[in-house]
Scaffold this active site. Sequence first.
Site, PDB file in Angstrom:
ATOM      1  N   TYR A  50       0.842  -1.196   0.000  1.00 28.91           N
ATOM      2  CA  TYR A  50       0.000   0.000   0.000  1.00 28.91           C
ATOM      3  C   TYR A  50       0.886   1.258   0.000  1.00 28.91           C
ATOM      4  CZ  TYR A  50      -3.968  -3.092   0.995  1.00 28.91           C
ATOM      5  OH  TYR A  50      -4.926  -4.083   0.936  1.00 28.91           O
ATOM      6  N   VAL A 224     -16.855   4.196  -6.446  1.00 30.58           N
ATOM      7  CA  VAL A 224     -17.790   3.923  -5.363  1.00 30.58           C
ATOM      8  C   VAL A 224     -19.206   3.888  -5.949  1.00 30.58           C
ATOM      9  CG1 VAL A 224     -18.688   4.889  -3.203  1.00 30.58           C
ATOM     10  CG2 VAL A 224     -16.249   5.005  -3.705  1.00 30.58           C
ATOM     11  N   PHE A 225     -19.997   2.893  -5.593  1.00 25.12           N
ATOM     12  CA  PHE A 225     -21.363   2.839  -6.149  1.00 25.12           C
ATOM     13  C   PHE A 225     -22.349   3.708  -5.366  1.00 25.12           C
ATOM     14  CE2 PHE A 225     -23.055   0.126  -2.860  1.00 25.12           C
ATOM     15  CZ  PHE A 225     -22.043  -0.769  -2.519  1.00 25.12           C
TER      16      PHE A 225
HETATM   17  N1  LIG Z   1      -6.958  -8.118   0.130  1.00 21.65           N
HETATM   18  C1  LIG Z   1      -7.033  -7.395  -0.948  1.00 21.65           C
HETATM   19  O1  LIG Z   1      -6.711  -7.859  -2.047  1.00 21.65           O
HETATM   20  C2  LIG Z   1      -7.528  -5.977  -0.850  1.00 21.65           C
HETATM   21  C3  LIG Z   1      -7.758  -5.222  -2.012  1.00 21.65           C
HETATM   22  C4  LIG Z   1      -8.223  -3.917  -1.877  1.00 21.65           C
HETATM   23  C5  LIG Z   1      -8.463  -3.369  -0.629  1.00 21.65           C
HETATM   24  N2  LIG Z   1      -8.204  -4.107   0.497  1.00 21.65           N
HETATM   25  C6  LIG Z   1      -8.463  -3.540   1.842  1.00 21.65           C
HETATM   26  O2  LIG Z   1      -9.782  -3.015   1.868  1.00 21.65           O
HETATM   27  C7  LIG Z   1      -9.750  -1.666   2.330  1.00 21.65           C
HETATM   28  C8  LIG Z   1     -10.879  -0.883   1.746  1.00 21.65           C
HETATM   29  O3  LIG Z   1     -10.700  -0.803   0.345  1.00 21.65           O
HETATM   30  P1  LIG Z   1     -11.131   0.479  -0.526  1.00 21.65           P
HETATM   31  O4  LIG Z   1     -10.552   1.695   0.061  1.00 21.65           O
HETATM   32  O5  LIG Z   1     -10.898   0.158  -1.951  1.00 21.65           O
HETATM   33  O6  LIG Z   1     -12.675   0.390  -0.343  1.00 21.65           O
HETATM   34  P2  LIG Z   1     -13.906   1.205   0.013  1.00 21.65           P
HETATM   35  O7  LIG Z   1     -13.957   1.358   1.486  1.00 21.65           O
HETATM   36  O8  LIG Z   1     -14.958   0.456  -0.675  1.00 21.65           O
HETATM   37  O9  LIG Z   1     -13.727   2.625  -0.682  1.00 21.65           O
HETATM   38  C9  LIG Z   1     -13.205   3.710   0.013  1.00 21.65           C
HETATM   39  C10 LIG Z   1     -13.077   4.848  -0.945  1.00 21.65           C
HETATM   40  O10 LIG Z   1     -14.366   5.212  -1.357  1.00 21.65           O
HETATM   41  C11 LIG Z   1     -14.569   6.602  -1.134  1.00 21.65           C
HETATM   42  N3  LIG Z   1     -15.973   6.877  -0.863  1.00 21.65           N
HETATM   43  C12 LIG Z   1     -16.755   7.742  -1.565  1.00 21.65           C
HETATM   44  N4  LIG Z   1     -18.000   7.731  -1.116  1.00 21.65           N
HETATM   45  C13 LIG Z   1     -18.014   6.866  -0.083  1.00 21.65           C
HETATM   46  C14 LIG Z   1     -19.033   6.474   0.796  1.00 21.65           C
HETATM   47  N5  LIG Z   1     -20.274   6.937   0.711  1.00 21.65           N
HETATM   48  N6  LIG Z   1     -18.734   5.586   1.751  1.00 21.65           N
HETATM   49  C15 LIG Z   1     -17.473   5.105   1.869  1.00 21.65           C
HETATM   50  N7  LIG Z   1     -16.460   5.451   1.049  1.00 21.65           N
HETATM   51  C16 LIG Z   1     -16.741   6.326   0.082  1.00 21.65           C
HETATM   52  C17 LIG Z   1     -13.643   6.943  -0.011  1.00 21.65           C
HETATM   53  O11 LIG Z   1     -13.396   8.299  -0.079  1.00 21.65           O
HETATM   54  P3  LIG Z   1     -12.926   9.143   1.215  1.00 21.65           P
HETATM   55  O12 LIG Z   1     -11.608   8.620   1.599  1.00 21.65           O
HETATM   56  O13 LIG Z   1     -12.906  10.510   0.682  1.00 21.65           O
HETATM   57  O14 LIG Z   1     -13.972   8.907   2.261  1.00 21.65           O
HETATM   58  C18 LIG Z   1     -12.448   6.063  -0.336  1.00 21.65           C
HETATM   59  O15 LIG Z   1     -11.661   6.700  -1.336  1.00 21.65           O
HETATM   60  C19 LIG Z   1      -8.349  -1.186   1.942  1.00 21.65           C
HETATM   61  O16 LIG Z   1      -7.944  -0.067   2.707  1.00 21.65           O
HETATM   62  C20 LIG Z   1      -7.521  -2.399   2.221  1.00 21.65           C
HETATM   63  O17 LIG Z   1      -7.230  -2.460   3.608  1.00 21.65           O
HETATM   64  C21 LIG Z   1      -7.766  -5.400   0.404  1.00 21.65           C
END
Ligand SMILES: NC(=O)c1ccc[n+]([C@@H]2O[C@H](COP(=O)([O-])OP(=O)(O)OC[C@H]3O[C@@H](n4cnc5c(N)ncnc54)[C@H](OP(=O)(O)O)[C@@H]3O)[C@@H](O)[C@H]2O)c1
Length: 268
Positions: A50, A224-225
Amino acid sequence: MKTINFGTTDQKVPAVVLGCMRINSAADPVAAIETAYDHGINFFDHADIYGQGECETIFAEALKKTSIKREDIFLQTKGGIVPGKMFDFSKEHLTEAIDGSLKRLGVDYVDAFLLHRPDTLFDPAEVAEVFNQMHQAGKVKYFGVSNQNPGQIELLKKYVKQPLVVNQLQFGIMHTGMIDHGIHVNMTDPRSVDHDGGILEYSRLHEMTIQAWSPYQYGFFEGVFIGNEKFPELNQTLTELAEKYHTTPTGLASAWILTHPAKMQVIA
Ligand SMILES: NC(=O)c1ccc[n+]([C@@H]2O[C@H](COP(=O)([O-])OP(=O)(O)OC[C@H]3O[C@@H](n4cnc5c(N)ncnc54)[C@H](OP(=O)(O)O)[C@@H]3O)[C@@H](O)[C@H]2O)c1
């Protein structure tokens, strides 16, 4: 905060985890950590890749500026992805990966270490050797995997002594593969195809905690959906239900995962 047992262990962990993959773009990482912690989210998910290590460093620096103690939080990291080379579960690489994460996080141990994504060329005996060394040295408490299917987990289990307590998988309103095929058994439509070897049922049978990653994304990081005009019907339903249950569409999308009796964690 709702808590669950971490896999087959007695360790209590919160149902919601703070994913730190994007902490390098957070306006105020200290506020992000403190806000999560104040809401009972004392579990932080990392990976060495990351921000090419930057996220772990930023987290460690931010944590120092809070009054939160190391022993009061659960630190999880992952390794095995190598930019440019794809995947590497060799003894040398995994050892370097774990030691590198410990250094960047500024800690003596991580609570959990996960193999990030399967390495086709891996030797499970080598992984077992690294896990033994890391466990005996007190550097890693619990072990797990990410994005692995039951066959891959069984292969690892033949060699690895420590229980594999967690599997991090993409699951959420827009990633329903794990449940689709179960609803389409005996049918011939595309959703009847089980792409993941019955991973949901396998995880429940073996009490492996499923951690749902990127719960608010559609596609593979396409966006984001929630509040996205590409999905008007879904957002209308989310808004209506959020009003009904006095929560937000994001809260509802999280609850959709947590309501499943498999006792999952959401990595927001
Ligand atoms: N194991 C794997 O292969 C793998 C792969 C990917 C991710 N991960 C883990 O999963 C975690 C989460 O992944 P992610 O960051 O892609 O996923 P997420 O939580 O689905 O998306 C977060 C992103 O969406 C934005 N966002 C916009 N509107 C939102 C809303 N209404 N609610 C929540 N978020 C909103 C956030 O913006 P703001 O920051 O501006 O709020 C942020 O940029 C990662 O940090 C990591 O730890 C694991």
